[in-house]
Design an enzyme around this catalytic site. Structure first.
Site, PDB file in Angstrom:
ATOM      1  N   ASP A  22       0.840  -1.193   0.000  1.00 41.74           N
ATOM      2  CA  ASP A  22       0.000   0.000   0.000  1.00 41.74           C
ATOM      3  C   ASP A  22       0.881   1.250   0.000  1.00 41.74           C
ATOM      4  O   ASP A  22       1.681   1.453  -0.905  1.00 41.74           O
ATOM      5  CB  ASP A  22      -0.949  -0.081   1.210  1.00 41.74           C
ATOM      6  CG  ASP A  22      -2.019   0.978   1.241  1.00 41.74           C
ATOM      7  OD1 ASP A  22      -3.070   0.767   0.615  1.00 41.74           O
ATOM      8  OD2 ASP A  22      -1.811   2.013   1.895  1.00 41.74           O
ATOM      9  N   ARG A  23       0.761   2.128   1.003  1.00 42.11           N
ATOM     10  CA  ARG A  23       1.594   3.340   1.025  1.00 42.11           C
ATOM     11  C   ARG A  23       3.076   2.980   1.028  1.00 42.11           C
ATOM     12  O   ARG A  23       3.892   3.646   0.382  1.00 42.11           O
ATOM     13  CB  ARG A  23       1.283   4.188   2.272  1.00 42.11           C
ATOM     14  CG  ARG A  23      -0.169   4.515   2.496  1.00 42.11           C
ATOM     15  CD  ARG A  23      -0.828   5.173   1.315  1.00 42.11           C
ATOM     16  NE  ARG A  23      -0.288   6.499   1.057  1.00 42.11           N
ATOM     17  CZ  ARG A  23      -0.595   7.219  -0.030  1.00 42.11           C
ATOM     18  NH1 ARG A  23      -1.397   6.723  -0.952  1.00 42.11           N
ATOM     19  NH2 ARG A  23      -0.083   8.429  -0.191  1.00 42.11           N
ATOM     20  N   HIS A  56     -11.275   8.052   0.017  1.00 42.59           N
ATOM     21  CA  HIS A  56     -10.311   8.645   0.948  1.00 42.59           C
ATOM     22  C   HIS A  56      -9.165   9.337   0.212  1.00 42.59           C
ATOM     23  O   HIS A  56      -8.582  10.299   0.721  1.00 42.59           O
ATOM     24  CB  HIS A  56      -9.753   7.565   1.885  1.00 42.59           C
ATOM     25  CG  HIS A  56      -9.035   6.458   1.184  1.00 42.59           C
ATOM     26  ND1 HIS A  56      -9.640   5.629   0.260  1.00 42.59           N
ATOM     27  CD2 HIS A  56      -7.739   6.043   1.262  1.00 42.59           C
ATOM     28  CE1 HIS A  56      -8.765   4.759  -0.198  1.00 42.59           C
ATOM     29  NE2 HIS A  56      -7.604   4.990   0.395  1.00 42.59           N
ATOM     30  N   TYR A 113      -0.977  11.392   2.046  1.00 41.14           N
ATOM     31  CA  TYR A 113      -1.913  11.216   0.929  1.00 41.14           C
ATOM     32  C   TYR A 113      -1.979  12.464   0.065  1.00 41.14           C
ATOM     33  O   TYR A 113      -2.085  12.368  -1.171  1.00 41.14           O
ATOM     34  CB  TYR A 113      -3.304  10.872   1.469  1.00 41.14           C
ATOM     35  CG  TYR A 113      -3.504   9.395   1.689  1.00 41.14           C
ATOM     36  CD1 TYR A 113      -4.081   8.598   0.709  1.00 41.14           C
ATOM     37  CD2 TYR A 113      -3.093   8.786   2.864  1.00 41.14           C
ATOM     38  CE1 TYR A 113      -4.268   7.244   0.899  1.00 41.14           C
ATOM     39  CE2 TYR A 113      -3.269   7.430   3.077  1.00 41.14           C
ATOM     40  CZ  TYR A 113      -3.854   6.658   2.081  1.00 41.14           C
ATOM     41  OH  TYR A 113      -4.024   5.319   2.272  1.00 41.14           O
ATOM     42  N   HIS A 118      -7.261  -6.877   1.177  1.00 40.43           N
ATOM     43  CA  HIS A 118      -6.150  -5.951   0.944  1.00 40.43           C
ATOM     44  C   HIS A 118      -4.967  -6.226   1.852  1.00 40.43           C
ATOM     45  O   HIS A 118      -3.810  -6.081   1.437  1.00 40.43           O
ATOM     46  CB  HIS A 118      -6.658  -4.519   1.161  1.00 40.43           C
ATOM     47  CG  HIS A 118      -5.637  -3.451   1.013  1.00 40.43           C
ATOM     48  ND1 HIS A 118      -4.957  -3.222  -0.164  1.00 40.43           N
ATOM     49  CD2 HIS A 118      -5.164  -2.519   1.900  1.00 40.43           C
ATOM     50  CE1 HIS A 118      -4.123  -2.203  -0.014  1.00 40.43           C
ATOM     51  NE2 HIS A 118      -4.231  -1.767   1.237  1.00 40.43           N
TER      52      HIS A 118
END
Length: 292
Positions: free
Chosen positions: A107-108, A152, A212, A272
C-alpha cells in the site's frame, strides 16, 4: 500491552534533519526491508518478518508520519513526498550497515518502495509491491462511480484544514472503516493489533493526511517525470494484487510491466491486508523474488 514482532529488537534511528524512525530488526543474513501500508504500522509484517528472519536480516520501520516514528509538520510538499520518505529508508538501511538490500512494501509503503527503487537503483536489489498501483497509473484508472472505493484518496487530497478536521473528529471510525471493509478475514487482525493501529493513526491524523496529499501533487509530478524520461525499475520486481483491476476496468499487470521489464505479477485471493490474511503466500512470493 502493545504487540511486537517476537524476537525482534527495536531501535530509534535518525534518518534526516529532525526525523528519526522507529524500526524493528530481527534475524541475520542478506537484508530485507519491509514497509507497511495504511492504516497500519510495521506490525502488519509480524508473520512474514518472523519467517524471513530465519535466514535474512529483516528491517521493519514505521514510515515517517506513522506509528512510533517522527511526524514532522507539513511545512511544504516535500516533507511527505515519497521521494523524501524513500530517502529515509535508504538512510535507515545505511545506519544499520546495509548499502544494498531487498525492499518490499504494501500500500503506502509500496509507493515509498517504488520511489526508492527508481531514485536509488544501486541500493535496491529486488522490489516487491503489494496491492497498489504506481501513483500516476492510480489517478488515471480511478474514474466514474467505481472511484468511490477510493473516496479517501480524494478527501485527503484537499488543501490543509478540512480533511484533518473531518478525520480528527472521528478517527477510530474513519481508520477502522478500512480495517473492516478491506479484509475478508476479520480474525487476521486480532483485537490487540487493531487497537495498536487505531491508536497510532489517532495520534497521526495530520501526517497521514499529508502523506496522501503528496500523492495528489508532488508524487504524481515525480512519477510523470520518470515516465516521460523513460526511467524504469532495473531490478527484479514482484507485484501481488487482488483482482480489483478487472472490477475497475484495467489490466494491472500491463500497467506494472510498463515500469518493470523484469516483472512477476500475481493475483492473490484475499483482502487488501494480504501480509496478515495470507502470510504464507506473501512469504513464498518474497522468497521466490529473492531467488531471482
Amino acid at each position: 500491552m502493545t504487540p511486537v514482532i517476537a524476537g525482534f529488537d527495536h531501535h530509534r534511528l535518525p534518518v534526516a534533519d529532525g526525523v528519526s524512525l522507529h524500526v524493528a530488526v530481527g534475524g541475520s543474513g542478506p537484508p530485507v526491508v519491509l514497509l507497511h501500508g495504511f492504516p497500519q504500522t510495521h506490525l502488519m509484517w509480524r508473520h512474514v518478518a518472523a519467517d524471513l528472519a530465519a535466514d535474512h536480516t529483516v528491517i521493519c520501520p514505521d514510515l515517517r508520519g506513522y506509528g512510533a516514528s517522527d511526524r514532522p509538520a507539513e511545512r511544504d510538499a516535500t516533507v511527505y513526498a515519497k521521494r523524501t520518505m524513500a530517502a529515509d529508508v535508504i538512510a535507515l538501511a545505511r545506519a544499520l550497515g546495509h548499502e544494498r538490500f531487498a525492499l518490499a512494501g504494501h500500500d503506502r509503503g509500496a509507493l515509498v518502495a517504488f520511489r526508492a527503487a527508481l531514485d536509488h537503483p544501486a541500493a535496491v536489489t529486488h522490489l516487491a509491491c503489494l496491492d497498489v498501483l504506481p501513483t500516476a497509473d492510480m489517478w488515471e484508472v480511478m474514474r466514474g462511480v467505481t472511484a468511490s472505493v477510493g473516496f479517501h484518496l480524494y478527501l485527503m487530497a484537499q488543501p490543509p484544514g478540512l480533511p484533518e478536521r473531518l478525520i480528527g473528529a472521528a478517527p477510530d471510525a474513519f481508520f477502522g472503516h478500512f480495517l473492516d471493509v478491506w479484509t475478508t478475514d476479520g480474525k487476521a487482525i486480532p483485537a490487540e493489533v487493531r487497537a495498536a493501529y487505531l491508536a497510532a493513526c489517532r495520534a497521526a491524523v495530520p501526517s497521514i493526511v499529508a502523506d496522501y496529499r503528496a500523492s495528489a501533487g508532488i508524487d504524481l509530478e515525480h512519477d510523470l517525470a520518470d515516465r516521460f524520461a523513460g526511467n524504469r525499475l532495473r531490478m527484479p520486481v514482484s507485484v501481488l494484487q487482488q483482482d480489483w483491476g478487472a472490477a475497475l476496468g484495467f489490466d494491472a499487470a500491463a500497467l506494472w510491466r510498463a515500469w518493470a521489464p523484469d516483472l512477476h505479477h500475481t493475483t492473490v485471493t484475499c483482502g487488501h491486508f494480504m501480509a496478515e490474511e495470507a502470510p504464507g503466500e506473501v512469504t513464498g512470493a518474497l522468497r521466490d523474488l529473492l531467488a531471482r
